[in-house]
Design a protein around this motif. Structure first.
Motif, PDB file in Angstrom:
ATOM      1  N   TYR A   1       0.880  -1.242   0.504  1.00 14.36           N
ATOM      2  CA  TYR A   1      -0.278  -0.045  -0.017  1.00 14.36           C
ATOM      3  C   TYR A   1       0.510   1.437   0.410  1.00 14.36           C
ATOM      4  N   PHE A   2       0.350   2.362  -1.106  1.00 16.74           N
ATOM      5  CA  PHE A   2       1.300   3.452  -0.830  1.00 16.74           C
ATOM      6  C   PHE A   2       0.126   5.035  -0.764  1.00 16.74           C
ATOM      7  N   THR A   3       1.346   5.684  -0.439  1.00  7.87           N
ATOM      8  CA  THR A   3       0.225   6.804   0.092  1.00  7.87           C
ATOM      9  C   THR A   3       0.477   7.600  -1.512  1.00  7.87           C
ATOM     10  N   ASN A   4       1.380   6.369  -2.677  1.00  5.54           N
ATOM     11  CA  ASN A   4       1.729   7.608  -3.979  1.00  5.54           C
ATOM     12  C   ASN A   4       2.658   6.228  -4.476  1.00  5.54           C
TER      13      ASN A   4
ATOM     14  N   ASP B   1      16.507 -13.276  -6.878  1.00 10.95           N
ATOM     15  CA  ASP B   1      15.816 -13.945  -7.727  1.00 10.95           C
ATOM     16  C   ASP B   1      15.013 -14.639  -8.571  1.00 10.95           C
ATOM     17  N   ASN B   2      14.005 -14.486  -7.336  1.00 11.07           N
ATOM     18  CA  ASN B   2      12.616 -14.718  -7.578  1.00 11.07           C
ATOM     19  C   ASN B   2      11.403 -13.909  -6.831  1.00 11.07           C
ATOM     20  N   PRO B   3      10.988 -13.126  -7.901  1.00 14.50           N
ATOM     21  CA  PRO B   3       9.650 -11.636  -6.563  1.00 14.50           C
ATOM     22  C   PRO B   3       8.866 -12.840  -6.527  1.00 14.50           C
ATOM     23  N   PRO B   4       8.348 -12.172  -5.258  1.00 11.75           N
ATOM     24  CA  PRO B   4       6.109 -12.438  -4.810  1.00 11.75           C
ATOM     25  C   PRO B   4       6.065 -12.417  -5.713  1.00 11.75           C
ATOM     26  N   ILE B   5       4.464 -13.233  -5.351  1.00  9.28           N
ATOM     27  CA  ILE B   5       3.576 -12.317  -6.190  1.00  9.28           C
ATOM     28  C   ILE B   5       2.954 -10.633  -5.083  1.00  9.28           C
ATOM     29  N   SER B   6       2.727  -9.701  -6.235  1.00  7.55           N
ATOM     30  CA  SER B   6       2.348  -9.184  -5.790  1.00  7.55           C
ATOM     31  C   SER B   6       0.793  -8.171  -6.242  1.00  7.55           C
ATOM     32  N   THR B   7       0.715  -7.359  -5.477  1.00 10.16           N
ATOM     33  CA  THR B   7      -0.036  -6.747  -5.564  1.00 10.16           C
ATOM     34  C   THR B   7       0.025  -5.403  -5.314  1.00 10.16           C
ATOM     35  N   ILE B   8      -0.082  -3.971  -5.693  1.00 13.23           N
ATOM     36  CA  ILE B   8      -0.074  -2.693  -5.136  1.00 13.23           C
ATOM     37  C   ILE B   8      -0.901  -1.779  -5.493  1.00 13.23           C
ATOM     38  N   VAL B   9      -1.187  -0.988  -4.063  1.00 11.28           N
ATOM     39  CA  VAL B   9      -2.824  -0.407  -4.274  1.00 11.28           C
ATOM     40  C   VAL B   9      -2.042   1.519  -4.060  1.00 11.28           C
ATOM     41  N   GLU B  10      -2.418   2.210  -3.839  1.00 13.94           N
ATOM     42  CA  GLU B  10      -2.746   3.312  -3.373  1.00 13.94           C
ATOM     43  C   GLU B  10      -3.616   4.092  -2.484  1.00 13.94           C
ATOM     44  N   VAL B  11      -3.087   4.422  -1.318  1.00 18.37           N
ATOM     45  CA  VAL B  11      -4.320   4.924  -0.321  1.00 18.37           C
ATOM     46  C   VAL B  11      -4.458   6.252  -0.178  1.00 18.37           C
ATOM     47  N   LYS B  12      -5.184   6.593   0.621  1.00 18.15           N
ATOM     48  CA  LYS B  12      -5.645   7.924   0.839  1.00 18.15           C
ATOM     49  C   LYS B  12      -4.246   8.411   1.802  1.00 18.15           C
ATOM     50  N   ALA B  13      -4.152   7.685   2.820  1.00 13.36           N
ATOM     51  CA  ALA B  13      -3.521   7.959   4.183  1.00 13.36           C
ATOM     52  C   ALA B  13      -3.136   6.333   5.441  1.00 13.36           C
ATOM     53  N   MET B  14      -2.608   6.344   5.615  1.00 13.81           N
ATOM     54  CA  MET B  14      -1.905   4.913   6.609  1.00 13.81           C
ATOM     55  C   MET B  14      -2.070   6.070   8.124  1.00 13.81           C
ATOM     56  N   LEU B  15      -2.506   4.861   9.141  1.00 12.40           N
ATOM     57  CA  LEU B  15      -1.936   5.175  10.506  1.00 12.40           C
ATOM     58  C   LEU B  15      -0.995   4.521  10.742  1.00 12.40           C
ATOM     59  N   PRO B  16      -0.494   5.430  11.817  1.00 16.33           N
ATOM     60  CA  PRO B  16      -0.883   6.743  12.672  1.00 16.33           C
ATOM     61  C   PRO B  16      -0.700   7.696  12.748  1.00 16.33           C
ATOM     62  N   SER B  17       0.113   7.927  10.599  1.00 13.83           N
ATOM     63  CA  SER B  17       0.273   9.438  10.654  1.00 13.83           C
ATOM     64  C   SER B  17       1.001   9.388   9.058  1.00 13.83           C
ATOM     65  N   VAL B  18       0.508  10.419   8.863  1.00 15.01           N
ATOM     66  CA  VAL B  18       0.601  11.171   7.622  1.00 15.01           C
ATOM     67  C   VAL B  18       2.222  10.863   6.485  1.00 15.01           C
ATOM     68  N   GLU B  19       3.150  10.707   8.254  1.00 11.91           N
ATOM     69  CA  GLU B  19       4.588  10.595   7.545  1.00 11.91           C
ATOM     70  C   GLU B  19       4.701   9.018   7.500  1.00 11.91           C
ATOM     71  N   ILE B  20       3.512   8.227   7.375  1.00  8.28           N
ATOM     72  CA  ILE B  20       3.774   6.629   7.019  1.00  8.28           C
ATOM     73  C   ILE B  20       3.542   6.624   5.617  1.00  8.28           C
ATOM     74  N   VAL B  21       4.386   6.101   4.554  1.00  7.81           N
ATOM     75  CA  VAL B  21       3.995   5.915   3.296  1.00  7.81           C
ATOM     76  C   VAL B  21       3.804   4.760   2.484  1.00  7.81           C
ATOM     77  N   ILE B  22       4.362   3.727   3.247  1.00  2.00           N
ATOM     78  CA  ILE B  22       3.965   2.301   2.714  1.00  2.00           C
ATOM     79  C   ILE B  22       3.245   1.882   3.955  1.00  2.00           C
ATOM     80  N   GLU B  23       3.036   0.320   3.415  1.00  5.34           N
ATOM     81  CA  GLU B  23       2.686  -0.228   4.688  1.00  5.34           C
ATOM     82  C   GLU B  23       2.675  -1.734   3.651  1.00  5.34           C
TER      83      GLU B  23
END
Length: 152
Positions: free
Chosen positions: A101-104, A121-143
């Motif tokens: 989850y990315f804010t940007n 060598d072998n990347p994992p299965i991935s899902t990428i999502v953009e979200v507006k915000a995450m807890l606990p702060s706007v300082e968090i840019v990835i989860e």
């Protein structure tokens, strides 16, 4: 950080950070908050210098100021997942699915360079999502949520 990592550190809220269900391990969304120091990782000064240089610190202020938050947070969450899975007897290759989850979404290429260091060598299965915000702060840019297969 790897050398100060405490897998027994409790999350700063009421939830379980990871749980084994049979041969699978499910991680709650991991954010770059050090529960021991009760600090959000916001830049290169919050991680070891050797790691900062490895993940992209250039020592050019105009570059580092724009990239340090996503690079350092990316490393922190992936390192937390890796250290936790190692303490359970596994390896990062056992973590086969990530939901990021990315804010940007513009941060994805920088995150991807860090993720490639954990999966050369072998990347994992991935899902990428953009979200507006995450807890606990706007300082968090990835989860990052993770799922691992680690037979008992």
């Amino acid at each position: 950080m790897s050398d100060t990592f405490l897998s027994n550190a409790q999350p700063l809220a009421r939830y379980i950070s990871h749980k084994r269900v049979g041969d699978f391990i499910f991680f709650s969304g991991v954010i770059a908050v050090d529960p021991v120091r009760k600090k959000i990782i916001t830049g290169f000064d919050d991680i070891l210098e050797e790691i900062a240089l490895k993940i992209g610190k250039t020592n050019e202020f105009s570059v580092d100021i724009k990239q340090q938050k996503i690079l350092s947070q990316s490393w922190y969450v992936l390192d937390y997942i890796e250290q936790t899975i190692k303490k359970m007897g596994g390896e990062m290759k056992d973590v086969f699915k990530l939901v990021q989850y990315f804010t940007n979404l513009d941060h994805f290429p920088l995150y991807s360079t860090v993720r490639n260091q954990f999966y050369p060598d072998n990347p994992p299965i991935s899902t990428i999502v953009e979200v507006k915000a995450m807890l606990p702060s706007v300082e968090i840019v990835i989860e990052v949520e993770a799922t691992a297969y680690l037979p008992l």
